[in-house]
Design a protein around this motif. Structure first.
Motif, PDB file in Angstrom:
ATOM      1  N   TYR A  45       0.858  -1.182   0.000  1.00  0.00           N
ATOM      2  CA  TYR A  45       0.000   0.000   0.000  1.00  0.00           C
ATOM      3  C   TYR A  45       0.895   1.233   0.000  1.00  0.00           C
ATOM      4  N   TRP A  58      -7.183   5.764   1.152  1.00  0.00           N
ATOM      5  CA  TRP A  58      -7.137   5.892   2.606  1.00  0.00           C
ATOM      6  C   TRP A  58      -8.370   6.627   3.116  1.00  0.00           C
ATOM      7  N   ASP A  64      -1.744   9.138   6.830  1.00  0.00           N
ATOM      8  CA  ASP A  64      -2.480   8.106   7.562  1.00  0.00           C
ATOM      9  C   ASP A  64      -1.486   7.061   8.060  1.00  0.00           C
ATOM     10  N   GLN A  67      -3.088   3.457   9.268  1.00  0.00           N
ATOM     11  CA  GLN A  67      -3.448   2.442   8.289  1.00  0.00           C
ATOM     12  C   GLN A  67      -2.228   1.921   7.534  1.00  0.00           C
ATOM     13  N   TYR A  68      -1.340   2.817   7.151  1.00  0.00           N
ATOM     14  CA  TYR A  68      -0.152   2.384   6.411  1.00  0.00           C
ATOM     15  C   TYR A  68       0.684   1.419   7.243  1.00  0.00           C
ATOM     16  N   HIS A  70      -0.168  -0.364   9.835  1.00  0.00           N
ATOM     17  CA  HIS A  70      -0.875  -1.612  10.135  1.00  0.00           C
ATOM     18  C   HIS A  70      -0.688  -2.616   9.002  1.00  0.00           C
ATOM     19  N   ARG A  71      -0.822  -2.151   7.765  1.00  0.00           N
ATOM     20  CA  ARG A  71      -0.634  -3.045   6.625  1.00  0.00           C
ATOM     21  C   ARG A  71       0.830  -3.447   6.458  1.00  0.00           C
ATOM     22  N   ASN A 218     -12.266  -7.608   9.873  1.00  0.00           N
ATOM     23  CA  ASN A 218     -12.523  -6.169   9.822  1.00  0.00           C
ATOM     24  C   ASN A 218     -13.995  -5.811   9.660  1.00  0.00           C
TER      25      ASN A 218
END
Length: 315
Positions: A45, A58, A64, A67-68, A70-71, A218
């Motif tokens: 990502y 996003w 962010d 989120q970044y 976490h992936r 999720n």
């Protein structure tokens, strides 16, 4: 109407409907009842991807970081736990690959290739969608995927899962035109079947939203223990039905989710449960597609479909 536009219609027009009891029997190699394949989505990502007016990658404003990062956990830690669990149960993976990962994390690619895992394309980055692209732009993505996977693994692409499941009206036609054998973008059946394309032979491969850890964790917010039970119950039903005609079960994974320390044991126990049954073909998407064609199932389905329509069945 623009040249690339498609007239309004009541359904997708990509596949036919043939009732289960009218379908030719599918026989898997070794008379196995069920083909089980695991599809780890090994993705990248981008932190600040190009803008696509149809979809924003996003949910939160840049940067962010949440989120970044976490992936990113999946490519740093989670994939190793996932791979170890699959090794113990004797499963090879079919990697749903953002092909840019070949440049970002070649170590992961080597580890998968060394185990004989398949690689199929999940686009260049998971933050770049095909919405609003021209046919030629989308063709270029397909060519890039073929070239990149060949360069880094020596494999020829057989399968395709569009990035973030984004499609255009012509996507299936140009996948088949390029030599792709199967698509995972449809979720309509538990057996492979022909896709209606202008040239070549393309089949839909049973993938799964229900077994997908993104949906389970999720969206449905289930516990790891419950996810393990979902996998086993899915297997039990398809295993039973596979005694009549071969079925397919797919477990799509994302290392940043299934590879979390508190989740990995439930997944590992579930796939060991599957591997402990007789009549299970632990395989890859490519091998399923090859067996489907080699057995004559593609032509047999089309012949049965023609007979069904001639008798006044669904069109």
């Amino acid at each position: 109407m623009a040249a690339d536009a498609k007239p309004m219609q009541s359904d997708l027009g990509l596949y036919d409907y043939l009732p289960w009891n009218e379908r030719p029997k599918i026989v898997w190699p070794g008379n196995k009842k069920i083909a089980v394949w695991i599809a780890p989505n090994i993705e990248f990502y981008e932190y600040d991807p190009p803008n696509n007016p149809t979809r924003t990658p996003w949910a939160r404003p840049n940067p962010d970081v949440l989120q970044y990062s976490h992936r990113d956990y999946g490519n740093r830690v989670g994939w190793q736990r996932m791979m170890a669990a699959m090794d113990r149960a004797g499963f090879r993976g079919s990697v749903s690959l953002n092909v840019a990962l070949c440049d970002h994390h070649p170590e992961i690619i080597r580890a998968c290739a060394d185990r004989g895992w398949e690689f199929f394309s999940h686009g260049i980055y998971n933050t770049r969608y095909v919405y609003n692209m021209t046919i030629e732009q989308e063709r270029e993505i397909i060519r890039d995927a073929f070239d990149t996977v060949r360069k880094h693994t020596g494999q020829e692409l057989a399968g395709w899962l569009s990035p973030a499941l984004s499609n255009n009206f012509w996507t299936m036609d140009i996948l088949s035109e390029a030599g792709i054998q199967y698509t995972c973008d449809m979720f309509h059946d538990d057996q492979p079947m022909p896709v209606k394309v202008k040239s070549g032979r393309l089949i839909s491969m049973p993938y799964s939203l229900e077994m997908n850890d993104v949906i389970v964790y999720n969206t449905q917010k289930v516990t790891p223990r419950h996810y393990g039970e979902i996998i086993k119950r899915q297997f039990d039903q398809l295993y039973k039905e596979g005694a009549e005609s071969g079925t397919v079960m797919c477990i799509p994974l994302h290392p940043y989710l299934v590879g979390q320390p508190h989740r990995i044991d439930a997944f590992a126990e579930a796939i060991e449960y599957i591997a402990g049954h007789d009549g299970v073909w632990q395989t890859t998407g490519r091998e399923i597609a090859e067996a489907y064609h080699a057995s004559g199932a593609y032509d047999a389905f089309n012949a049965a479909m023609a007979a069904h329509k001639a008798e006044g069945g669904s069109r």
